[in-house]
Design an enzyme around this catalytic site. Sequence first.
Site, PDB file in Angstrom:
ATOM      1  N   LYS A  53      45.217 105.526   9.910  1.00  0.00           N
ATOM      2  CA  LYS A  53      46.212 106.611   9.907  1.00  0.00           C
ATOM      3  C   LYS A  53      46.832 106.735  11.292  1.00  0.00           C
ATOM      4  O   LYS A  53      48.050 106.847  11.439  1.00  0.00           O
ATOM      5  CB  LYS A  53      45.562 107.938   9.493  1.00  0.00           C
ATOM      6  CG  LYS A  53      45.313 108.038   7.998  1.00  0.00           C
ATOM      7  CD  LYS A  53      44.417 109.213   7.624  1.00  0.00           C
ATOM      8  CE  LYS A  53      44.089 109.152   6.133  1.00  0.00           C
ATOM      9  NZ  LYS A  53      43.065 110.109   5.710  1.00  0.00           N
ATOM     10  N   GLN A  97      39.693 114.926   7.762  1.00  0.00           N
ATOM     11  CA  GLN A  97      39.192 113.850   6.899  1.00  0.00           C
ATOM     12  C   GLN A  97      37.982 114.334   6.086  1.00  0.00           C
ATOM     13  O   GLN A  97      37.042 114.907   6.629  1.00  0.00           O
ATOM     14  CB  GLN A  97      38.812 112.636   7.764  1.00  0.00           C
ATOM     15  CG  GLN A  97      38.419 111.404   6.996  1.00  0.00           C
ATOM     16  CD  GLN A  97      39.568 110.767   6.210  1.00  0.00           C
ATOM     17  OE1 GLN A  97      40.737 110.884   6.559  1.00  0.00           O
ATOM     18  NE2 GLN A  97      39.225 110.080   5.132  1.00  0.00           N
ATOM     19  N   ASP A 120      48.021 117.022   3.598  1.00  0.00           N
ATOM     20  CA  ASP A 120      47.234 116.550   2.452  1.00  0.00           C
ATOM     21  C   ASP A 120      47.654 117.257   1.164  1.00  0.00           C
ATOM     22  O   ASP A 120      47.354 116.781   0.068  1.00  0.00           O
ATOM     23  CB  ASP A 120      45.745 116.878   2.671  1.00  0.00           C
ATOM     24  CG  ASP A 120      44.947 115.695   3.171  1.00  0.00           C
ATOM     25  OD1 ASP A 120      45.293 114.564   2.837  1.00  0.00           O
ATOM     26  OD2 ASP A 120      43.957 115.941   3.892  1.00  0.00           O
TER      27      ASP A 120
HETATM   28  N1  GUN Z   1      39.133 111.242   2.293  1.00  0.00           N
HETATM   29  C1  GUN Z   1      39.495 110.271   1.406  1.00  0.00           C
HETATM   30  N2  GUN Z   1      40.808 110.402   1.064  1.00  0.00           N
HETATM   31  C2  GUN Z   1      41.267 111.473   1.748  1.00  0.00           C
HETATM   32  C3  GUN Z   1      42.551 112.095   1.826  1.00  0.00           C
HETATM   33  O1  GUN Z   1      43.514 111.709   1.179  1.00  0.00           O
HETATM   34  N3  GUN Z   1      42.618 113.174   2.668  1.00  0.00           N
HETATM   35  C4  GUN Z   1      41.557 113.630   3.366  1.00  0.00           C
HETATM   36  N4  GUN Z   1      41.734 114.708   4.148  1.00  0.00           N
HETATM   37  N5  GUN Z   1      40.357 113.067   3.319  1.00  0.00           N
HETATM   38  C5  GUN Z   1      40.229 111.988   2.510  1.00  0.00           C
END
Ligand code: GUN
Length: 297
Positions: A53, A97, A120
């Site tokens: 990311k 995350q 998100d």
């Molecule tokens: N963990 C796995 N996929 C995601 C996501 O799309 N967002 C977040 N915040 N954590 C994740």
Amino acid sequence: MNQIIDGKKFSQTLRDKVKNCVDLIKEKKGITPGLAVILVGEDPASQVYVRNKGKQTIEAGMNSYEHKLDASTSSEVLLNLIKKLNKDANVHGILCQLPLPKHLNEKEVINSIDPEKDVDGFHISNVGLLNTGQKSMIPCTPLGCLLLLKDRIGNLSGKSAVIVGRSNIVGKPMANLLLQENCTVTIAHSRTENIESVCSQSDIIVAAVGRPEMIKKEWVKPGATVIDVGINRVIKKIDGVEKTVLVGDVCFSDMAGVAAGVTPVPGGVGPMTIACLLANTVTASYRSQGLSDPEFI
Ligand code: GUN
């Protein structure tokens, strides 16, 4: 017609569009969109996601702020960090995350993020806005699936769609997005009776259950479009040697001659998720400056 829906290629196009939007806001408003990513603990898969990311955020011309916290971080410390990021004008998007260590309350943490920075789309306000068809932040994975479907099919109005899986992160928001496109939507799950028959009557299947290769040939209506959200690590014997491979929730080899379009795993929905996170961050930065949303569809 090409049967494989190439998410890798499409996500590159989307990232190029994001970069153009970043350049435009830099020029127009003199600001650089910024994404803050919080990682609590050392979960190996999460570390990989967070690294990717950050890398892609920078490649898109945006600022990336990584906050890596110890697994034992208290709720108070984490919530204080989020409070600080909520107030920081250089930060337009915040992502914490998941999963979080067990002693932290995920719902409380997510709902402490400013909904306008919730890239998100997990904050309860954004969930409610999406459910009622109002402007919101749309969760990245379902948004990626929708973009792929619209690119492949065009107008989705009147199509029948089944979503296999009812998670808050994928299944439910996907159903809402497809309803807004005027699809006739069914959510199927582990207790659905005659699930094979439900799926085999649908123009669109979105598989998000986390069951390796569950969707077989007989489950798919000829000419249907199949979007595979699953990422499952399984052991397979290849040329007599056992290897760990990634497979989706769809039996990909079964789709030949049946589905009109199918996303592969890897290289389908996966790359779209991060590209949509970048798109959401740019959107949040535009909204923060009173600009209308950039168009990604
Ligand atoms: N963990 C796995 N996929 C995601 C996501 O799309 N967002 C977040 N915040 N954590 C994740």
